[in-house]
Design an enzyme around this catalytic site. Sequence first.
Site, PDB file in Angstrom:
ATOM      1  N   GLY A  45      -6.906 -82.127  70.612  1.00 51.76           N
ATOM      2  CA  GLY A  45      -7.114 -82.568  70.022  1.00 51.76           C
ATOM      3  C   GLY A  45      -8.984 -82.440  69.733  1.00 51.76           C
ATOM      4  O   GLY A  45      -9.927 -82.976  69.214  1.00 51.76           O
TER       5      GLY A  45
ATOM      6  N   ARG B  77      -5.752 -81.389  52.856  1.00 49.95           N
ATOM      7  CA  ARG B  77      -7.045 -82.295  54.378  1.00 49.95           C
ATOM      8  C   ARG B  77      -7.854 -83.229  53.230  1.00 49.95           C
ATOM      9  O   ARG B  77      -7.355 -84.488  53.870  1.00 49.95           O
ATOM     10  CB  ARG B  77      -7.103 -80.991  55.207  1.00 49.95           C
ATOM     11  CG  ARG B  77      -6.502 -80.925  56.030  1.00 49.95           C
ATOM     12  CD  ARG B  77      -7.056 -79.365  57.394  1.00 49.95           C
ATOM     13  NE  ARG B  77      -7.615 -81.198  58.133  1.00 49.95           N
ATOM     14  CZ  ARG B  77      -9.355 -81.072  58.493  1.00 49.95           C
ATOM     15  NH1 ARG B  77      -9.617 -80.575  57.568  1.00 49.95           N
ATOM     16  NH2 ARG B  77      -9.245 -81.640  58.826  1.00 49.95           N
TER      17      ARG B  77
ATOM     18  N   TYR C  77      -3.532 -76.985  60.110  1.00 49.89           N
ATOM     19  CA  TYR C  77      -3.309 -77.889  59.211  1.00 49.89           C
ATOM     20  C   TYR C  77      -3.691 -77.689  57.585  1.00 49.89           C
ATOM     21  O   TYR C  77      -3.800 -78.666  56.726  1.00 49.89           O
ATOM     22  CB  TYR C  77      -3.805 -79.640  59.499  1.00 49.89           C
ATOM     23  CG  TYR C  77      -3.573 -79.366  61.324  1.00 49.89           C
ATOM     24  CD1 TYR C  77      -2.017 -79.809  61.736  1.00 49.89           C
ATOM     25  CD2 TYR C  77      -4.561 -79.377  61.843  1.00 49.89           C
ATOM     26  CE1 TYR C  77      -2.115 -80.018  62.962  1.00 49.89           C
ATOM     27  CE2 TYR C  77      -4.659 -79.704  63.225  1.00 49.89           C
ATOM     28  CZ  TYR C  77      -3.102 -79.988  63.472  1.00 49.89           C
ATOM     29  OH  TYR C  77      -2.800 -79.950  64.855  1.00 49.89           O
TER      30      TYR C  77
ATOM     31  N   CYS D 257      -2.198 -83.563  39.015  1.00 45.29           N
ATOM     32  CA  CYS D 257      -2.195 -84.757  38.851  1.00 45.29           C
ATOM     33  C   CYS D 257      -2.109 -86.026  39.572  1.00 45.29           C
ATOM     34  O   CYS D 257      -1.356 -86.662  39.191  1.00 45.29           O
ATOM     35  CB  CYS D 257      -1.247 -85.102  37.494  1.00 45.29           C
ATOM     36  SG  CYS D 257      -0.398 -83.573  36.503  1.00 45.29           S
TER      37      CYS D 257
ATOM     38  N   GLU E 230      -2.802 -78.233  75.054  1.00 50.62           N
ATOM     39  CA  GLU E 230      -1.730 -78.306  73.761  1.00 50.62           C
ATOM     40  C   GLU E 230      -3.206 -78.176  72.652  1.00 50.62           C
ATOM     41  O   GLU E 230      -3.291 -78.810  71.314  1.00 50.62           O
ATOM     42  CB  GLU E 230      -1.334 -79.467  73.294  1.00 50.62           C
ATOM     43  CG  GLU E 230      -0.099 -80.182  74.101  1.00 50.62           C
ATOM     44  CD  GLU E 230       0.465 -81.226  74.597  1.00 50.62           C
ATOM     45  OE1 GLU E 230       0.285 -82.021  73.532  1.00 50.62           O
ATOM     46  OE2 GLU E 230       1.709 -81.553  74.977  1.00 50.62           O
TER      47      GLU E 230
HETATM   48  C1  LIG Z   1      -1.431 -82.268  67.041  1.00 51.53           C
HETATM   49  C2  LIG Z   1      -1.152 -82.317  68.663  1.00 51.53           C
HETATM   50  C3  LIG Z   1      -1.613 -81.757  68.921  1.00 51.53           C
HETATM   51  C4  LIG Z   1      -2.940 -80.771  68.537  1.00 51.53           C
HETATM   52  O1  LIG Z   1      -3.877 -81.114  68.031  1.00 51.53           O
HETATM   53  P1  LIG Z   1      -5.304 -80.185  67.976  1.00 51.53           P
HETATM   54  O2  LIG Z   1      -6.516 -81.808  67.136  1.00 51.53           O
HETATM   55  O3  LIG Z   1      -4.976 -79.453  66.537  1.00 51.53           O
HETATM   56  O4  LIG Z   1      -5.288 -79.833  68.845  1.00 51.53           O
HETATM   57  C5  LIG Z   1      -1.569 -81.357  70.278  1.00 51.53           C
HETATM   58  N1  LIG Z   1      -0.426 -83.001  70.723  1.00 51.53           N
HETATM   59  C6  LIG Z   1      -0.206 -83.245  70.453  1.00 51.53           C
HETATM   60  C7  LIG Z   1       1.163 -84.372  70.826  1.00 51.53           C
HETATM   61  C8  LIG Z   1      -0.227 -83.641  68.995  1.00 51.53           C
HETATM   62  O5  LIG Z   1       0.715 -84.486  68.204  1.00 51.53           O
END
Ligand SMILES: *Cc1c(COP(=O)(O)O)cnc(C)c1O
Length: 420
Positions: free
Chosen positions: A239, A313, A373, A344, A274
Amino acid sequence: MHHFSYNDGRLFAEDVGIEALAGEFGTPFYVYSEATLRRHFRVFADAFAGADVLVAYSVKANPNIAVLSTLASEGAGADVVSGGELQRALRAGIAPDKIVFSGIGKTRDEMTAALEAGIYQFNVESGPELLALGEIAAALKKTAPVALRINPDIAAGGHEKISTGKAENKFGVPWSQARGLYLAAREMPGIEVKGVDVHIGSQIADLAPFEAAFKKVATLIADLRADGSTIDRLDLGGGLGIPYGEGATPPHPDAYAQMIKRVTKPLGVQLIFEPGRMIAGNAGILVSRVLYVKEGDERRFLIIDAAMNDLIRPALYDAYHDIIPVIKHADRDSAIFDVVGPICETSDRFAQARRLPELKAGELVAVMSAGAYGASQTSEYNSRPLIPEILVSGARHAIIRRRPCFEDMISYEQMPDWLS
Ligand SMILES: *Cc1c(COP(=O)(O)O)cnc(C)c1O
């Protein structure tokens, strides 16, 4: 920091000229910088040096096997959200004991594959999912290592479509049910509780929501331990935002790490992260050619050969991406354009009322910060084939996903016998 820059007015990816790539492969295409991928991974991992940490790259940000394999060589684990991503991570050489499996709707087949591979952790998001996982694991005579993803009911502050940590979102075990589900989990055959997981959203530009969520989860860990559960791991999700050229500058990974060390130190847990966007976002660009400059009554449109099926995006999240010319002409004036693709749909628009140099038909543009993404969310809408992905490493380049031909595109389709 990334490795896309001008040299003598011409845009390069590391030591490879973008114009030459466009000549060789045709447009549009994605190009990634290996040095940037490595650098971002190291900056993140180094920020936690000395702590017990697993950095599990979020595969959905950019799942190309060459990207995964680059990160695997840096020691990355993987956060996967489907059986397909699990297979990609394994194929790229990521050890199963560095793989965590997230997502609210894992199927029984996906759980079986992950148990058989021997992954490190399942991030489980509901009671019914936990029951299913326990049943499958027990039938296989295995034990599933589990963290429950908790919904802390905290707003992440970004776009509503990428906020995941509020009570009204579909993600995570509701805060009010967390303690009860941990108690139940302890009695379930096939389940071994290892930790707690939280992920509140994406492109978060401020430490405050992270800190609020992580502090809340720290109190839960104290409660769970008081209830007699063993909690050795804390997965803090992804995130962390990246600079897109507009808006707030997100915190540096060092500041993020300082805050987290402060909040989690007393817990004595292994930390799992993550990150996706933070690693891949600024490591890729989308290169496209101007097809036409159209003079509308009210607006000027730069019609380019990339479209929303290649990078969704802006259409999906109102996302901002810098758009820059591949060749800078010092003598060009600037003008205001809407930059649009050929699809379109009115939402097929990369930028609205954007000041850009006076570009001409046939010239190349780069849509920046498209490494996360971007290619992972592409489709063949309007029967536009997927576009190539190219990896650059110093002066070398290689195609890491080729452009499908028309026959590839229709190869899954079949005529029913009454029509053929
Ligand atoms: C999408 C996601 C991430 C990665 O998020 P980023 O904003 O790209 O760092 C990590 N964990 C989970 C569970 C996600 O769904």
